[in-house]
Motif scaffolding. Structure first.
Motif, mmCIF file in Angstrom:
data_model
loop_
_atom_site.group_PDB
_atom_site.id
_atom_site.type_symbol
_atom_site.label_atom_id
_atom_site.label_comp_id
_atom_site.label_asym_id
_atom_site.label_seq_id
_atom_site.Cartn_x
_atom_site.Cartn_y
_atom_site.Cartn_z
ATOM 1 N N UNK A 134 38.857 37.965 45.189
ATOM 2 C CA UNK A 134 37.853 36.975 44.825
ATOM 3 C C UNK A 134 37.719 36.936 43.309
ATOM 4 N N UNK A 135 37.241 35.820 42.801
ATOM 5 C CA UNK A 135 36.980 35.722 41.362
ATOM 6 C C UNK A 135 35.567 36.229 41.093
ATOM 7 N N UNK A 136 35.277 36.626 39.849
ATOM 8 C CA UNK A 136 33.965 37.210 39.550
ATOM 9 C C UNK A 136 32.831 36.237 39.815
ATOM 10 N N UNK A 137 31.802 36.702 40.542
ATOM 11 C CA UNK A 137 30.584 35.911 40.661
ATOM 12 C C UNK A 137 29.714 36.237 39.444
ATOM 13 N N UNK A 138 29.894 37.454 38.950
ATOM 14 C CA UNK A 138 29.162 37.906 37.767
ATOM 15 C C UNK A 138 30.017 39.002 37.140
ATOM 16 N N UNK A 139 30.296 38.871 35.874
ATOM 17 C CA UNK A 139 31.127 39.874 35.205
ATOM 18 C C UNK A 139 30.352 41.168 34.997
ATOM 19 N N UNK A 140 31.042 42.271 34.960
ATOM 20 C CA UNK A 140 30.427 43.569 34.723
ATOM 21 C C UNK A 140 31.518 44.498 34.213
ATOM 22 N N UNK A 141 31.149 45.390 33.303
ATOM 23 C CA UNK A 141 32.137 46.316 32.744
ATOM 24 C C UNK A 141 32.724 47.213 33.825
ATOM 25 N N UNK A 142 31.902 47.503 34.804
ATOM 26 C CA UNK A 142 32.280 48.461 35.823
ATOM 27 C C UNK A 142 33.336 47.909 36.779
ATOM 28 N N UNK A 143 33.272 46.592 37.016
ATOM 29 C CA UNK A 143 34.090 45.994 38.069
ATOM 30 C C UNK A 143 35.335 45.326 37.506
ATOM 31 N N UNK A 144 36.478 45.621 38.138
ATOM 32 C CA UNK A 144 37.697 44.864 37.841
ATOM 33 C C UNK A 144 37.925 43.911 39.013
ATOM 34 N N UNK A 145 37.928 42.624 38.733
ATOM 35 C CA UNK A 145 38.213 41.637 39.770
ATOM 36 C C UNK A 145 39.695 41.297 39.719
ATOM 37 N N UNK B 35 33.386 37.998 50.362
ATOM 38 C CA UNK B 35 33.302 37.220 49.131
ATOM 39 C C UNK B 35 32.888 38.095 47.966
ATOM 40 N N UNK B 36 32.871 37.482 46.772
ATOM 41 C CA UNK B 36 32.428 38.218 45.593
ATOM 42 C C UNK B 36 30.916 38.423 45.637
#
Lengths: 344, 344
Positions: free
Chosen positions: B101-112, B81-82
């Motif tokens: 998975x869809x973002x559980x929490x957005x972050x600049x570092x991560x591309x979902x 899961x995310x």
């Protein structure tokens, strides 16, 4: 090291788990002192697999000795050596205690409790003398028996042997110490090496690394003397290399455990081979590799996963040098045991 | 969530793994753009278990599209899961891509990259209408089918239903989305809830969380309509609670995965119970718990390990509320499904 319960190196087969609690010195005073000195609120405790069962009792004893506001946290992560610190727990606790191994690298944060054995090694060493062929002998042992290493040297010298010992490289803490992945302490001229310690895990690695030496195992835990015989392992290694010679797609495993990473080796393979894919993981298990549709794997992490657990994987798993042999960069007869040097 | 290959929620039983590669949009352009923008040299790729097998082909495509000096690293860690980001890889790469998975929490570092399904949900929704009892209906689905959620709402309204939808809490990205551990999007007045998606993993959780609702499963992947039936799970829950009522020594599991930690709950149990021991780990598996000589376990991590994999553990494993029931702090009939809220 080996993650296979049935492997010859498994602690559960060495008799260590049969010993009574009171035979180990958990050095509680040293831990309590550090907790008080640092006013620690969170204390992490990490035990190797064979000793995890003792963890709750050790936590109980420490709770008795420390203030009520100190929380003790037991690592449930697998642990196969001082190369395998639970870094998550270490970073989130004020004092982190690692039991059962000697320091691979000292740190203010970590307390290493080696858990020295109180078993008497001399009766079984006496029996082992029959199998030592020359009058010069190398002596090696594991962290558990280091507390009597000098006594062992003296004992052999009293019996007329010239004892050769070495400290190995900076992955090793003590003179004469061996690890499952490092036998630099046996780089001595003598043809005979006496290994004093429980189980066959270490002396089998030693014999693979030094195939020309006569490796005599004096096992004071199981009370038995044997000669290390690597034929089964070596057959498996050659069979794996042969099977992997047809591989097209290679999975290159980079182990994320603090003391098991060899990224330069992994990256070199990727540079040279367009059909190689870098896979990162902490535990290297058959289930995890089955997720990837590869023809063969190169393990740049712990060499003992490769040699001891290799047959459990669905595709051949090679050491970095075995990979070079399989792709034709080195001749087959160059094959040697994969050892691990340096810390992190 | 579930780590059991045979569990009902396993992706491998949903038909997802039968689909051809080309049916997923890996959004390579978006990844390549981020790599170029950030001048990334190391790119981490993480896939959930059922899709790991596609990783090397995706890495191949990306290598074609990026400069030669970019290294792609595939996470070999289990991923459910995310909530279960490979933080080791994330911290050591310039761009980290999490697929499926869809973002559980957005972050600049991560591309979902959510990997939207291109399966047509309407034929099986048509069949499902027979099982919807009222004219008001809740509609929920998973990240894979979110791209057609509005169409689904319209489709139901055209057929005379009043459709009730909710965004749930901040653990959820989209209106109408459910996770294995969170069904806040089904907190609507309607007695009927229509779940559109593959497998029974999510609707079974939903039905456990909302036992009074009629949960109709329209599964467009396996092309089948069923009604969620939680009786087997509920029997297992009551049996585990009963067994644990005699327990003296409790192992309290704190999961170290980024989105699965509930330390306050774990610490509360430790405060109140002198026979409770805190155990920390990422993967919660039968092998890891067998290392500890406990009478029962409380799992403060992923609730689906407890409910779906529970019978595989050697000792009863309870949710935090089930623990409170077992020790007498709550009545047995208060038992409800354990859900997970918030991010990290």
């Amino acid at each position: 090291m080996s993650q296979d319960a049935s492997s010859e190196g498994d602690l559960r087969n060495t008799g260590m788990s049969l010993k009574h609690d009171r035979e180990w010195d958990y050095e509680l005073e040293r831990i309590v002192e550090a907790v008080e000195e640092r006013d620690a609120k969170r204390v992490g405790l990490q035990f190797p697999e064979g000793l995890k069962r003792r963890g709750p009792a050790v936590a109980d004893d420490l709770r008795q000795l420390c203030d009520d506001d100190v929380t003790f946290m037991l690592s449930g992560q697998p642990c196969y050596g001082a190369c395998d610190l639970d870094t998550y727990l270490m970073r989130r606790t004020d004092v982190f205690v690692h039991f059962g191994h000697s320091p691979m690298k000292e740190s203010d944060k970590i307390i290493y409790v080696p858990l020295f054995s109180n078993v008497d090694p001399f009766p079984i060493m006496e029996d082992a003398l029959d199998d030592i062929e020359g009058d010069e002998v190398g002596l090696v042992t594991t962290a558990q028996h280091m507390n009597r290493f000098e006594e062992m040297c003296d004992w052999l010298e009293e019996r007329g042997y010239t004892v050769q010992t070495r400290k190995g490289d900076d992955r090793l803490t003590y003179e004469g110490q061996v690890l499952g992945c490092n036998y630099a302490s046996a780089d001595i001229p003598a043809d005979d090496v006496l290994y004093v310690g429980g189980g066959k895990f270490h002396p089998l690695g030693l014999a693979m690394e030094h195939p020309d030496k006569n490796v005599v195992i004096a096992d004071p835990v199981n009370n038995v003397v044997t000669i290390a015989d690597t034929r089964k392992f070596m057959k498996q290694r050659y069979a794996s290399v042969h099977k992997a010679m047809d591989a097209e797609k290679w999975g290159v495993i980079f182990c994320t455990k603090i003391g098991q990473g060899r990224m330069e080796i992994a990256e070199k393979i990727l540079e040279d081979n367009d059909n190689a894919y870098l896979l990162t993981m902490d535990e290297v298990t058959p289930d995890r590799l089955r997720n990837f549709d590869m023809d063969a794997f190169v393990n740049t992490g712990c060499p003992r996963i490769t040699t001891d657990d290799g047959p459990r994987f669905h595709k051949p798993m090679l050491t970095p040098q075995e990979y070079r042999i399989a792709v034709g960069d080195e001749p087959l007869d160059a094959l040697e045991f994969d050892t691990f040097h340096g810390t992190w």
